[in-house]
Design a protein around this motif. Structure first.
Motif, mmCIF file in Angstrom:
data_model
loop_
_atom_site.group_PDB
_atom_site.id
_atom_site.type_symbol
_atom_site.label_atom_id
_atom_site.label_comp_id
_atom_site.label_asym_id
_atom_site.label_seq_id
_atom_site.Cartn_x
_atom_site.Cartn_y
_atom_site.Cartn_z
ATOM 1 N N PHE A 138 37.960 37.442 28.715
ATOM 2 C CA PHE A 138 38.729 36.562 27.839
ATOM 3 C C PHE A 138 39.405 37.365 26.729
ATOM 4 C CE2 PHE A 138 38.849 34.084 23.865
ATOM 5 C CZ PHE A 138 39.839 33.164 24.226
ATOM 6 N N GLN A 139 38.681 38.296 26.140
ATOM 7 C CA GLN A 139 39.267 39.137 25.093
ATOM 8 C C GLN A 139 40.464 39.918 25.630
ATOM 9 O OE1 GLN A 139 36.279 41.559 23.110
ATOM 10 N NE2 GLN A 139 34.822 39.859 23.104
ATOM 11 N N PHE A 140 40.334 40.431 26.855
ATOM 12 C CA PHE A 140 41.435 41.148 27.488
ATOM 13 C C PHE A 140 42.627 40.219 27.698
ATOM 14 C CE2 PHE A 140 43.395 41.843 31.741
ATOM 15 C CZ PHE A 140 44.126 42.985 31.442
ATOM 16 N N ALA A 141 42.376 39.010 28.199
ATOM 17 C CA ALA A 141 43.452 38.052 28.473
ATOM 18 C C ALA A 141 44.182 37.659 27.202
ATOM 19 C CB ALA A 141 42.877 36.811 29.145
ATOM 20 N N ASP A 142 43.435 37.540 26.107
ATOM 21 C CA ASP A 142 44.017 37.103 24.842
ATOM 22 C C ASP A 142 44.726 38.242 24.108
ATOM 23 O OD1 ASP A 142 44.481 35.251 22.722
ATOM 24 O OD2 ASP A 142 42.824 36.155 21.610
ATOM 25 N N LYS A 143 44.133 39.429 24.149
ATOM 26 C CA LYS A 143 44.709 40.569 23.418
ATOM 27 C C LYS A 143 46.012 41.050 24.055
ATOM 28 C CE LYS A 143 43.590 45.218 21.715
ATOM 29 N NZ LYS A 143 42.542 46.273 21.639
ATOM 30 N N PHE A 144 46.025 41.096 25.380
ATOM 31 C CA PHE A 144 47.217 41.572 26.082
ATOM 32 C C PHE A 144 47.866 40.377 26.779
ATOM 33 C CE2 PHE A 144 44.091 45.034 25.991
ATOM 34 C CZ PHE A 144 44.798 45.973 25.256
ATOM 35 N N ARG A 145 48.657 39.666 25.997
ATOM 36 C CA ARG A 145 49.219 38.415 26.500
ATOM 37 C C ARG A 145 50.472 38.651 27.338
ATOM 38 N NH1 ARG A 145 48.642 33.310 22.423
ATOM 39 N NH2 ARG A 145 46.428 33.549 21.904
ATOM 40 N N GLY A 146 50.565 37.877 28.396
ATOM 41 C CA GLY A 146 51.728 37.929 29.267
ATOM 42 C C GLY A 146 51.392 37.303 30.602
ATOM 43 N N SER A 147 52.426 36.893 31.317
ATOM 44 C CA SER A 147 52.216 36.272 32.622
ATOM 45 C C SER A 147 52.253 37.305 33.734
ATOM 46 C CB SER A 147 53.305 35.231 32.890
ATOM 47 O OG SER A 147 53.220 34.759 34.214
ATOM 48 N N TYR A 148 51.405 37.112 34.730
ATOM 49 C CA TYR A 148 51.425 38.038 35.853
ATOM 50 C C TYR A 148 52.662 37.855 36.725
ATOM 51 C CZ TYR A 148 49.350 34.773 39.419
ATOM 52 O OH TYR A 148 49.088 33.773 40.317
ATOM 53 N N ASN A 149 53.450 36.814 36.445
ATOM 54 C CA ASN A 149 54.734 36.662 37.142
ATOM 55 C C ASN A 149 55.623 37.876 36.916
ATOM 56 O OD1 ASN A 149 53.853 34.126 37.791
ATOM 57 N ND2 ASN A 149 55.363 33.025 36.553
ATOM 58 N N THR A 150 55.522 38.457 35.727
ATOM 59 C CA THR A 150 56.415 39.566 35.371
ATOM 60 C C THR A 150 56.127 40.808 36.195
ATOM 61 O OG1 THR A 150 56.574 38.729 33.092
ATOM 62 C CG2 THR A 150 57.227 41.024 33.477
ATOM 63 N N GLY A 151 54.864 41.214 36.233
ATOM 64 C CA GLY A 151 54.531 42.446 36.936
ATOM 65 C C GLY A 151 54.266 42.282 38.414
ATOM 66 N N LEU A 152 53.746 41.118 38.813
ATOM 67 C CA LEU A 152 53.348 40.923 40.211
ATOM 68 C C LEU A 152 54.151 39.835 40.909
ATOM 69 C CD1 LEU A 152 49.437 41.123 39.941
ATOM 70 C CD2 LEU A 152 51.076 42.960 40.369
ATOM 71 N N GLY A 153 55.195 39.371 40.261
ATOM 72 C CA GLY A 153 55.952 38.242 40.792
ATOM 73 C C GLY A 153 56.461 38.418 42.202
ATOM 74 N N GLN A 154 56.876 39.627 42.550
ATOM 75 C CA GLN A 154 57.436 39.831 43.889
ATOM 76 C C GLN A 154 56.385 39.669 44.979
ATOM 77 O OE1 GLN A 154 58.514 43.994 44.929
ATOM 78 N NE2 GLN A 154 57.762 44.550 42.885
ATOM 79 N N TRP A 155 55.101 39.743 44.615
ATOM 80 C CA TRP A 155 54.029 39.535 45.584
ATOM 81 C C TRP A 155 53.365 38.161 45.419
ATOM 82 C CZ3 TRP A 155 54.286 44.294 42.896
ATOM 83 C CH2 TRP A 155 54.774 45.354 43.670
ATOM 84 N N ILE A 156 53.210 37.740 44.179
ATOM 85 C CA ILE A 156 52.543 36.469 43.905
ATOM 86 C C ILE A 156 53.450 35.276 44.241
ATOM 87 C CG2 ILE A 156 51.657 34.996 42.055
ATOM 88 C CD1 ILE A 156 49.699 37.134 42.786
ATOM 89 N N CYS A 157 54.702 35.380 43.879
ATOM 90 C CA CYS A 157 55.632 34.262 44.049
ATOM 91 C C CYS A 157 56.215 34.265 45.462
ATOM 92 C CB CYS A 157 56.753 34.342 43.024
ATOM 93 S SG CYS A 157 56.155 34.215 41.309
ATOM 94 N N PRO A 158 56.537 33.086 46.007
ATOM 95 C CA PRO A 158 56.453 31.750 45.393
ATOM 96 C C PRO A 158 55.119 31.057 45.604
ATOM 97 C CG PRO A 158 57.488 31.554 47.530
ATOM 98 C CD PRO A 158 57.150 33.028 47.353
ATOM 99 N N PHE A 159 54.126 31.786 46.108
ATOM 100 C CA PHE A 159 52.887 31.145 46.531
ATOM 101 C C PHE A 159 52.041 30.675 45.353
ATOM 102 C CE2 PHE A 159 54.189 34.617 49.360
ATOM 103 C CZ PHE A 159 54.602 33.866 50.446
ATOM 104 N N TYR A 160 51.708 31.596 44.445
ATOM 105 C CA TYR A 160 50.894 31.225 43.286
ATOM 106 C C TYR A 160 51.496 31.774 42.001
ATOM 107 C CZ TYR A 160 47.479 29.459 46.580
ATOM 108 O OH TYR A 160 46.868 28.740 47.577
ATOM 109 N N CYS A 161 52.799 31.538 41.846
ATOM 110 C CA CYS A 161 53.429 31.806 40.549
ATOM 111 C C CYS A 161 52.739 30.953 39.485
ATOM 112 C CB CYS A 161 54.899 31.397 40.564
ATOM 113 S SG CYS A 161 55.968 32.355 41.629
ATOM 114 N N ASP A 162 52.780 31.420 38.267
ATOM 115 C CA ASP A 162 52.341 30.596 37.153
ATOM 116 C C ASP A 162 53.557 29.800 36.702
ATOM 117 O OD1 ASP A 162 51.392 29.411 34.933
ATOM 118 O OD2 ASP A 162 50.965 31.223 33.811
ATOM 119 N N PHE A 163 53.572 28.517 37.018
ATOM 120 C CA PHE A 163 54.724 27.682 36.684
ATOM 121 C C PHE A 163 54.605 27.042 35.302
ATOM 122 C CE2 PHE A 163 54.373 27.663 41.333
ATOM 123 C CZ PHE A 163 55.654 28.050 41.691
ATOM 124 N N GLY A 164 53.393 26.988 34.757
ATOM 125 C CA GLY A 164 53.193 26.243 33.519
ATOM 126 C C GLY A 164 52.829 27.069 32.306
#
Length: 486
Positions: A215-241
């Motif tokens: 949780f500390q890691f998630a909060d300290k380094f904020r950002g969506s994994y769409n940015t770095g992993l979008g070409q692999w994650i999307c469109p299947f499990y993009c973070d849409f919200g």
């Protein structure tokens, strides 16, 4: 009574009946057959054994499944074996896997006492997920979010036991963050720490420590994994919200697990600006879940939001925004529609039990909603899934007299290793296209569900309706345990 007054009362009654016609007509139909909730519970948990990746244990009950993906993580020199395939493919996505683990753990926390012998199997299902999540978060400031290359995996129809598509591992880091996937993993481990607190305190402590770190890691380094992993994650499990809801969700679970005020303060401070009065709940949206989860904390604005969830959904509510099929099923035209019904029904049962303890009702305009009404609504949705619907079909494989025979699922549709020991590789397209029933029974799998007109074609090629997922079954486990006991 004077005729004019009588006529006025008749008009009022007719107007009220008009508001609830969608639910009353459907519920009369839905009440025509009772269900064996204990049997459905057993099967809903058994499904998770069909989704297992890695080295299978000797007590594996779905024996047509065998070991698979035993070198996962080797490309990065780590052990990422285990965990779950999310649906009918052979990829491991940490985001929906963690949400499934969270909901399984919440089911045990709330309803473990009603599960009987199945509580042991439910905890095994939780641990199979959290053991993987512990491996995925072992390195500081590194969280593995994906194993497998989705596009290449989807270009093949093959068994997990002898797949030959790439098993590349993808991680989020402090340089390329993924707050949503990291925070959901933290939530899963915090929830699981509560589920294991009595039966395995050492494991519970490990989970809670790791949950806090992630949780500390998630909060300290904020950002969506769409940015770095979008070409692999999307469109299947993009973070849409957005990832803010996952951060608050994780903090809420950490507060429940530790009772540490810093997590409650985090929830209150970070909820600002978020639209919380919503019925959205699933692997990508935690808003309604947060409201129900923290509603037991001393009076707070989330209670009003949890009430709004009810008023947004119930058909008789003057402020309802939910859509229903003619047969009364909650419906959103999307992949795997039954996720909506299952997840919201879990919240209704859980919030209903909270309201019972508080001896409180909800006012939706001029409509008074009792805790019993919430539970009644959830029961109707569950009964619909189990077979009380216009198709007279159970949407849980192996339950009832009529159920889907052609689930969109590679392992279930292809010959098992026991029947066909030779490697098949990427050569199973004839099984995908076949109109024959699946060769292996994926017991307990709940498929995507019917269309907006309550129709279901049982077509393996139509994944939107015929594909099962872990995050549909996970909330059903808790609901079925409740109805088994009541």
């Amino acid at each position: 009574m004077q005729p004019k007054k009588m006529a006025a009362l008749v008009k009022v009654a007719a107007a009220f009946l008009g508001l609830i016609s969608i639910v009353t007509a459907a519920e009369v139909t839905g009440s025509r057959r009772g269900h064996d909730y204990g049997d459905a519970l057993s099967k809903s948990i058994l499904f998770f054994e069909g989704q297992r990746s890695g080295k299978l244990p000797t007590n594996q009950r779905l024996t047509w499944r065998r070991d698979s993906a035993l070198k996962d993580g080797s490309d990065h020199g780590v052990d990422l074996t285990g965990g779950y395939y999310d649906a009918g493919d052979n990829v491991k996505y940490s985001f929906p896997m963690a949400f499934s683990a969270t909901m399984l753990a919440w089911s045990v926390v709330e309803y473990g006492g009603a599960m009987g012998e199945e509580r042991r199997h439910a905890l095994e299902a939780v641990r199979w997920g959290t053991d993987f999540l512990l491996k995925a978060t072992e390195k500081t400031n590194v969280v593995y979010a994906l194993v497998g290359v989705p596009v290449e995996d989807h270009h093949c129809w093959e068994r997990p036991e002898d797949m030959d598509t790439p098993r590349t591992s993808f991680a989020v880091t402090d340089k390329s963050p993924g707050s949503e996937v990291s925070a959901e993993i933290a939530a899963a481990m915090a929830a699981a720490s509560l589920a294991f607190k009595a039966s395995d305190p050492r494991y519970s402590k490990l989970l809670l420590q790791r949950a806090s770190q992630v949780f500390q890691f998630a909060d300290k380094f904020r950002g969506s994994y769409n940015t770095g992993l979008g070409q692999w994650i999307c469109p299947f499990y993009c973070d849409f919200g957005g990832y803010q809801d996952e951060l608050v969700w994780a903090a809420a679970w950490l507060h429940k697990a530790t009772n540490d005020a810093k997590y409650w303060n985090y929830v209150k401070q970070n909820i600002q600006g978020m639209s919380m009065a919503t019925s959205a709940f699933g692997w990508d949206s935690k808003h309604a879940g947060i409201n129900v989860l923290v509603s037991q904390v001393y009076f707070n604005p989330f209670i009003l939001n949890a009430d709004a969830l009810v008023c947004n959904v119930l058909p008789e509510s003057p402020s309802k925004s939910e859509k229903f099929t003619p047969g009364g099923l909650m419906f959103v035209d999307c992949m795997c529609n039954l996720q909506r019904s299952a997840a919201v029904s879990f919240l209704f049962v859980t919030y209903g039990t909270y309201l019972q303890k508080a001896k409180r009702t909800i006012n939706c305009g001029n409509v008074v909603v009792t805790p019993a009404r919430l539970i009644e609504f959830a029961k109707f949705q569950v009964d619909y899934i189990l077979g009380n619907n216009p198709m007279n079909m159970s949407y849980m494989v192996g339950y009832g007299h009529k159920y889907p025979e052609r689930a969109h699922h590679r392992g279930a549709s292809l010959p098992s290793i026991g029947d066909h020991p030779e490697p098949m590789g990427c050569s199973g397209w004839s099984y995908l296209n076949s109109s024959n029933p699946n060769l292996n029974l994926l017991v307990g799998a709940v498929v995507g569900g019917p269309d907006g007109n309550d129709q279901f074609a049982d077509n393996r090629r139509d994944a939107k309706y015929s594909e099962p997922t872990t995050y549909v079954n996970a909330p059903l486990v808790g609901i079925l345990a409740y109805f088994k006991a009541h």
